[in-house]
Enzyme design. Structure first.
Site, short mmCIF file in Angstrom:
data_model
loop_
_atom_site.label_atom_id
_atom_site.label_comp_id
_atom_site.label_asym_id
_atom_site.label_seq_id
_atom_site.Cartn_x
_atom_site.Cartn_y
_atom_site.Cartn_z
N TRP A 1 5.78 2.17 69.29
CA TRP A 1 6.70 1.14 68.79
C TRP A 1 6.35 0.75 67.37
O TRP A 1 7.24 0.54 66.54
CB TRP A 1 6.76 -0.05 69.73
CG TRP A 1 7.50 0.29 70.99
CD1 TRP A 1 7.00 0.32 72.26
CD2 TRP A 1 8.87 0.71 71.11
NE1 TRP A 1 7.98 0.71 73.15
CE2 TRP A 1 9.13 0.96 72.47
CE3 TRP A 1 9.91 0.90 70.19
CZ2 TRP A 1 10.38 1.39 72.94
CZ3 TRP A 1 11.15 1.32 70.64
CH2 TRP A 1 11.38 1.56 72.00
N ASP B 1 6.20 -7.89 66.90
CA ASP B 1 7.14 -7.39 67.90
C ASP B 1 6.56 -7.71 69.28
O ASP B 1 5.72 -6.99 69.80
CB ASP B 1 7.31 -5.87 67.73
CG ASP B 1 8.18 -5.26 68.83
OD1 ASP B 1 8.64 -6.00 69.73
OD2 ASP B 1 8.41 -4.03 68.77
N LYS C 1 12.31 -7.06 78.93
CA LYS C 1 11.00 -6.96 79.56
C LYS C 1 10.68 -8.28 80.29
O LYS C 1 10.59 -8.30 81.50
CB LYS C 1 9.91 -6.65 78.53
CG LYS C 1 9.81 -5.18 78.14
CD LYS C 1 10.91 -4.67 77.25
CE LYS C 1 10.86 -3.19 77.00
NZ LYS C 1 10.86 -2.82 75.60
C1 LIG Z 1 11.21 -2.07 74.51
C2 LIG Z 1 10.58 -2.25 73.18
C3 LIG Z 1 11.29 -2.08 71.99
C4 LIG Z 1 12.71 -1.59 71.96
O1 LIG Z 1 13.60 -2.50 72.48
P1 LIG Z 1 15.17 -2.20 72.43
O2 LIG Z 1 15.72 -3.49 72.92
O3 LIG Z 1 15.42 -1.03 73.32
O4 LIG Z 1 15.53 -1.90 71.03
C5 LIG Z 1 10.65 -2.31 70.80
N1 LIG Z 1 9.36 -2.71 70.77
C6 LIG Z 1 8.63 -2.87 71.90
C7 LIG Z 1 7.21 -3.31 71.80
C8 LIG Z 1 9.22 -2.66 73.14
O5 LIG Z 1 8.51 -2.83 74.25
#
Ligand SMILES: *Cc1c(COP(=O)(O)O)cnc(C)c1O
Length: 360
Positions: A102, A172, A196
């Site tokens: 990520w 993030d 999540k």
């Molecule tokens: C799931 C995730 C993403 C991507 O999320 P989307 O909503 O599919 O764009 C980005 N960063 C992390 C750390 C994630 O777990």
């Protein structure tokens, strides 16, 4: 059919109580004769839903009035571009820490918009440990420092908040938001894809210190301009109303569980149970430095990859779903977010023990 334990990394399991409540309110939200899905986002009813969700999130996470809370769309991935467009300025530079897949995606996207310095990388450790902060090559004039507190795919998680000095810290938090108490006053901006720990996919929650608003580059699409979204209470266009409502139900559920302190205690216990079992059973392995093991995403391998398919088949038969690891990593991964009950982890450990005994 009864509910299974769903270990999917995202979209992930939601609290059963939340789904029940959504079902009860589906056709007629509190006597309005309408589903939330059918309401005008400008109606008193929806504005009340939206404001309550924001208030509950602020209360849960301890977010002060110095910050704006935005409910945006396009998932966490759209923020990979939105952040540099808003914070880099013309010709500015930003520092990024690379701890896995990520982080890499965030870095690759940001590079389209400016000068991006990768100041530290976990690559040398095979992404199994957080690089020592004393060796980070940060610069004092960076527009911001970006990192990924929890790498959802690799299962590598920071157990500290980096000190970025006067440089705004950007994180993030997609897969770790609200998993435990955290000092949000240390951050300039945090963002989290909802699927999540918060709600349905597509929604992304952004928490931004107000002094960072109003810095977007001229070419920034209006829909990506934090100032515009903040000025319009996240209703510049039609927001993802139903997802916002569901996130609100999740926040209320979390408050009823005792908030982030209680969630953190349960999550720590869940993760410890699973890692302790993996560490004491020769048949299973997790490659991450124990200090930096994720509380939310637990990748593990079997002693013999040829048994992976049988392992998954047996798990499915017991209602232990989506344990297959990410295609880039292989093996297994158990995502044990807030909504995964401790009994789900107990059932998984029991199955893993039995499988190892029979097939190991
Ligand atoms: C799931 C995730 C993403 C991507 O999320 P989307 O909503 O599919 O764009 C980005 N960063 C992390 C750390 C994630 O777990």
């Amino acid at each position: 059919m009864s509910r299974a334990y769903n270990f999917c990394a995202g979209p992930a399991t939601l609290p059963e109580a939340v789904l029940q409540q959504a079902r009860e309110e589906m056709l007629d939200w509190r006597g309005t004769g309408m589903s939330v899905m059918e309401m005008s986002h400008r109606s008193d009813e929806f504005v009340q839903i939206a404001e309550t969700a924001e208030r509950d999130l602020r209360e849960l996470a301890g977010i002060s009035d110095d910050y704006a809370v935005l409910f945006m769309q396009g998932g966490a991935s759209s923020q990979f571009a939105t952040i540099p467009l808003n914070l880099l300025g013309e010709g500015g530079s930003a520092d990024y820490v690379n701890t896995g897949i990520w982080s890499k995606k965030a870095i690759a996207e940001a590079k389209r918009y400016g000068n991006i310095n990768v100041v530290a990388s976990a690559e040398d450790s095979g992404f199994s440990s957080i690089p020592d902060v004393s060796a980070w090559q940060t610069s004092a004039d960076a527009s911001y420092l970006h990192y990924t507190p929890n790498e959802t795919i690799g299962g590598l998680e920071f157990d500290f908040i980096p000190d970025s000095g006067s440089v705004p810290l950007v994180a993030d938090m997609s897969s770790t938001m609200l998993s435990r108490p955290m000092d949000f006053s240390k951050f300039g901006l945090i963002y989290a894809g909802a699927q999540k720990n918060i709600g349905p996919s597509g929604l992304v929650v952004v928490i931004i210190r107000k002094d960072l608003l109003g810095k977007a580059r001229r070419e920034t699409p209006t829909m990506m301009n934090y100032q515009v979204i903040a000025d319009n209470d996240s209703m510049y266009n039609t927001p993802a109303t139903y997802s916002w409502y569901l996130a609100g139900l999740v926040f209320q559920w979390m408050k009823a569980q005792g908030g982030v302190e209680a969630m953190g205690a349960i999550n720590a216990r869940k993760a410890k149970k699973l890692y302790d079992f993996i560490d004491t059973n020769d048949f299973y392995a997790n490659p991450i430095d124990p200090r930096f093991r994720s509380w939310m995403n637990v990748p593990f391998t079997l002693a013999d990859d040829a048994l992976n398919a049988d392992f998954l088949k047996g798990a499915d038969a017991r209602g232990l779903l989506n344990l297959k690891g990410h295609r880039s990593v292989g093996g297994m991964r158990a995502s044990i977010y807030n909504a995964m009950p401790e009994a789900g982890v107990d059932a998984l450990v029991q199955y893993m023990a039995e499988f190892a005994k029979e097939r190991g």
